[in-house]
Design a protein around this motif. Structure first.
Motif, mmCIF file in Angstrom:
data_model
loop_
_atom_site.group_PDB
_atom_site.id
_atom_site.type_symbol
_atom_site.label_atom_id
_atom_site.label_comp_id
_atom_site.label_asym_id
_atom_site.label_seq_id
_atom_site.Cartn_x
_atom_site.Cartn_y
_atom_site.Cartn_z
ATOM 1 N N VAL A 76 0.825 -1.080 0.238
ATOM 2 C CA VAL A 76 0.539 -0.210 -0.071
ATOM 3 C C VAL A 76 1.235 1.285 -0.088
ATOM 4 C CG1 VAL A 76 -2.074 1.103 2.047
ATOM 5 C CG2 VAL A 76 -2.281 -1.205 0.704
ATOM 6 N N THR A 77 2.086 1.130 0.801
ATOM 7 C CA THR A 77 2.682 2.318 0.781
ATOM 8 C C THR A 77 4.452 2.608 0.734
ATOM 9 O OG1 THR A 77 3.296 1.642 2.668
ATOM 10 C CG2 THR A 77 1.538 2.491 2.862
ATOM 11 N N VAL A 78 4.510 1.206 0.368
ATOM 12 C CA VAL A 78 6.006 1.238 -0.365
ATOM 13 C C VAL A 78 6.405 1.829 -1.994
ATOM 14 C CG1 VAL A 78 8.401 0.082 -0.485
ATOM 15 C CG2 VAL A 78 7.058 -0.385 1.902
ATOM 16 N N PRO A 79 6.085 0.790 -2.895
ATOM 17 C CA PRO A 79 5.629 0.959 -3.877
ATOM 18 C C PRO A 79 5.467 3.036 -4.806
ATOM 19 C CG PRO A 79 3.559 -1.194 -3.669
ATOM 20 C CD PRO A 79 4.674 -0.606 -2.536
ATOM 21 N N LYS A 80 4.727 2.703 -4.009
ATOM 22 C CA LYS A 80 4.689 4.745 -4.106
ATOM 23 C C LYS A 80 5.447 5.989 -4.335
ATOM 24 C CE LYS A 80 2.378 8.159 -5.200
ATOM 25 N NZ LYS A 80 2.007 8.528 -6.862
ATOM 26 N N THR A 81 6.293 4.921 -2.658
ATOM 27 C CA THR A 81 7.532 5.974 -2.399
ATOM 28 C C THR A 81 8.334 5.863 -3.429
ATOM 29 O OG1 THR A 81 6.658 5.790 -0.144
ATOM 30 C CG2 THR A 81 8.638 6.445 -0.529
ATOM 31 N N LEU A 82 8.555 3.994 -4.043
ATOM 32 C CA LEU A 82 9.833 4.144 -4.658
ATOM 33 C C LEU A 82 9.362 4.268 -6.535
ATOM 34 C CD1 LEU A 82 9.833 0.305 -3.850
ATOM 35 C CD2 LEU A 82 11.289 1.991 -3.545
ATOM 36 N N VAL A 83 8.312 4.529 -6.825
ATOM 37 C CA VAL A 83 7.877 5.135 -7.761
ATOM 38 C C VAL A 83 7.847 6.442 -7.788
ATOM 39 C CG1 VAL A 83 6.000 5.776 -9.760
ATOM 40 C CG2 VAL A 83 6.123 3.547 -8.482
ATOM 41 N N ASN A 84 8.078 7.404 -6.514
ATOM 42 C CA ASN A 84 8.002 8.721 -6.219
ATOM 43 C C ASN A 84 9.301 8.847 -6.461
ATOM 44 O OD1 ASN A 84 4.962 8.691 -6.385
ATOM 45 N ND2 ASN A 84 5.027 9.826 -4.412
ATOM 46 N N HIS A 85 10.027 8.174 -6.442
ATOM 47 C CA HIS A 85 11.678 8.802 -6.562
ATOM 48 C C HIS A 85 11.750 8.211 -7.446
ATOM 49 C CE1 HIS A 85 15.727 8.712 -4.840
ATOM 50 N NE2 HIS A 85 15.985 8.224 -5.984
ATOM 51 N N ILE A 86 11.269 7.689 -7.983
ATOM 52 C CA ILE A 86 12.109 6.679 -9.884
ATOM 53 C C ILE A 86 11.372 8.004 -10.966
ATOM 54 C CG2 ILE A 86 12.131 4.969 -11.671
ATOM 55 C CD1 ILE A 86 11.641 3.142 -9.398
ATOM 56 N N VAL A 87 10.994 8.752 -10.733
ATOM 57 C CA VAL A 87 9.966 9.426 -11.619
ATOM 58 C C VAL A 87 9.897 11.457 -11.584
ATOM 59 C CG1 VAL A 87 8.242 8.145 -12.454
ATOM 60 C CG2 VAL A 87 7.638 9.933 -10.737
ATOM 61 N N GLY A 88 10.956 10.904 -10.231
ATOM 62 C CA GLY A 88 11.075 13.022 -10.028
ATOM 63 C C GLY A 88 10.187 13.485 -8.896
ATOM 64 N N SER A 89 9.047 12.515 -9.053
ATOM 65 C CA SER A 89 8.097 13.567 -8.531
ATOM 66 C C SER A 89 7.297 12.661 -7.045
ATOM 67 C CB SER A 89 6.085 13.676 -9.223
ATOM 68 O OG SER A 89 5.714 13.622 -8.825
ATOM 69 N N LYS A 90 6.986 13.915 -5.695
ATOM 70 C CA LYS A 90 6.296 13.416 -4.375
ATOM 71 C C LYS A 90 4.646 13.617 -4.815
ATOM 72 C CE LYS A 90 10.513 14.749 -2.184
ATOM 73 N NZ LYS A 90 10.605 13.707 -2.633
ATOM 74 N N SER A 91 4.273 13.945 -5.884
ATOM 75 C CA SER A 91 2.996 14.263 -5.393
ATOM 76 C C SER A 91 1.641 13.170 -5.317
ATOM 77 C CB SER A 91 2.234 14.794 -7.612
ATOM 78 O OG SER A 91 2.322 14.139 -7.905
ATOM 79 N N ILE A 92 0.502 12.628 -5.215
ATOM 80 C CA ILE A 92 -0.826 11.991 -5.359
ATOM 81 C C ILE A 92 -1.503 12.619 -4.754
ATOM 82 C CG2 ILE A 92 -0.163 11.621 -2.411
ATOM 83 C CD1 ILE A 92 -1.111 8.872 -3.308
ATOM 84 N N SER A 93 -2.775 12.182 -5.855
ATOM 85 C CA SER A 93 -3.838 12.904 -6.700
ATOM 86 C C SER A 93 -4.906 12.433 -5.284
ATOM 87 C CB SER A 93 -4.578 12.192 -7.625
ATOM 88 O OG SER A 93 -4.842 10.870 -7.618
ATOM 89 N N PHE A 94 -5.518 13.493 -5.107
ATOM 90 C CA PHE A 94 -6.254 13.492 -4.110
ATOM 91 C C PHE A 94 -7.372 12.450 -3.580
ATOM 92 C CE2 PHE A 94 -10.236 13.860 -1.081
ATOM 93 C CZ PHE A 94 -9.653 14.668 -0.404
ATOM 94 N N VAL A 95 -7.199 11.557 -4.812
ATOM 95 C CA VAL A 95 -8.319 10.387 -4.898
ATOM 96 C C VAL A 95 -7.450 9.726 -4.443
ATOM 97 C CG1 VAL A 95 -9.819 8.448 -6.568
ATOM 98 C CG2 VAL A 95 -10.109 11.575 -6.091
ATOM 99 N N GLY A 96 -5.748 9.288 -5.147
ATOM 100 C CA GLY A 96 -5.135 8.129 -4.729
ATOM 101 C C GLY A 96 -4.766 7.862 -2.692
#
Length: 309
Positions: A76-96
């Motif tokens: 639930v938490t770790v993959p989003k953190t890893l993806v944000n680091h790879i793409v250079g973005s720290k954003s997550i949508s409100f719904v997400g």
């Protein structure tokens, strides 16, 4: 004038642990390694229990469910953190963000409920061994897991809906690496009294119910064990509980450190404690159980030998 200063937040910024690139690289490596080991370790336990008919017992049924939940909880938490680091973005949508929070609450509480069912299973095995097969029937085991899923999903839905109704101002920076309810509440322009009350009343009941079950189960176990005539019998009885007690201590120790205070006092120290039960506990669970469990090790050894032939 106050309404004009408010904007509709469509995304949040997850700051994580540090804004320094060198430290971000270190955390990325640690999170990636931990996540991969979590997947491998828990999948091995599920495979061992599924493939070995000797492990088709209530205790291992609950353990397989715990491993499945740990995989989901970490995912639930770790993959989003890893993806944000790879793409250079720290954003997550409100719904997400709301979706992530919903499943975080669901799987986090499901961990606690499964640990309580495992404690009850150990109580029956040690304190009422002659009635074990009669009490811990497959239907009861399935019912305990199903009821736990219903309760945790309803609990997560309640707190997600309570958060969705709040108004968020222009500040959308979350000082965390995932959408945790407490730092999100600190960003709201609305009155969060109802959210805090729900967290300490209904949330307290959901937290204390499995925790109380664990405490009572082990109080009965220790009381029964101390009446055993031989030291060998005491060691044998306690050895079946050692792994479970270790996991319970790690999980509830971290949860108590993070959530047993008002949301307004959430700090960086709480974020570090959150890592313990969102990343480290799912990682350590399979190793704690496999290293201390002869049946699991024997089953994994058979699977490895079979694959080599």
């Amino acid at each position: 004038m106050e309404e004009n200063n408010q904007t509709t937040v469509i995304e949040f910024i997850l700051l994580g642990f540090s804004g320094q690139s060198d430290q971000e690289e270190v955390f990325f490596g640690l999170f990636l390694g931990s996540y991969l080991l979590t997947l491998i370790g828990n999948l091995l336990i599920i495979m061992a229990i599924t493939c070995d008919p000797h492990l088709h017992t209530p205790m291992y049924f609950f353990l397989a469910n715990l491993s499945s939940v740990d995989i989901c909880f970490s995912s639930v938490t770790v993959p989003k953190t890893l993806v944000n680091h790879i793409v250079g973005s720290k954003s997550i949508s409100f719904v997400g963000c709301m979706t992530q929070m919903y499943f975080f609450i669901t799987f986090g509480n499901m961990d606690g409920f499964l640990l309580s069912t495992m404690a009850y299973d150990r109580y029956v095995a040690i304190c009422r061994p002659l009635h074990y097969t009669l009490i811990m029937r497959p239907r009861l085991c399935a019912l305990l897991v199903a009821v736990s899923w219903v309760i945790t999903n309803m609990h997560a839905l309640l707190h997600t809906l309570l958060l969705v109704r709040l108004t968020f101002c222009a500040d959308n920076t979350v000082h965390h690496f995932f959408c945790d309810p407490y730092p999100l509440l600190k960003l709201s322009c609305s009155d969060t009294f109802i959210n805090d009350m729900a967290a300490f009343t209904e949330g307290g009941v959901i937290f204390l119910t499995p925790f109380t079950c664990i405490v009572v189960s082990y109080a009965c176990i220790f009381s029964s064990v101390l009446r055993l005539p031989s030291a060998r019998g005491i060691r044998k009885a306690l050895s079946t509980c050692g792994s479970h007690l270790t996991v319970v201590s790690l999980f509830y120790g971290a949860v108590l450190g993070v959530y047993m205070h008002p949301s307004s006092s959430f700090s960086a120290q709480d974020m570090v404690a959150a890592v313990l039960f969102t990343v480290m506990t799912p990682l350590l669970n399979p190793f704690i159980y496999s290293l201390r469990n002869r049946d699991i090790k024997a089953s994994l050894r058979k699977i490895i030998l079979r694959s080599q032939n």
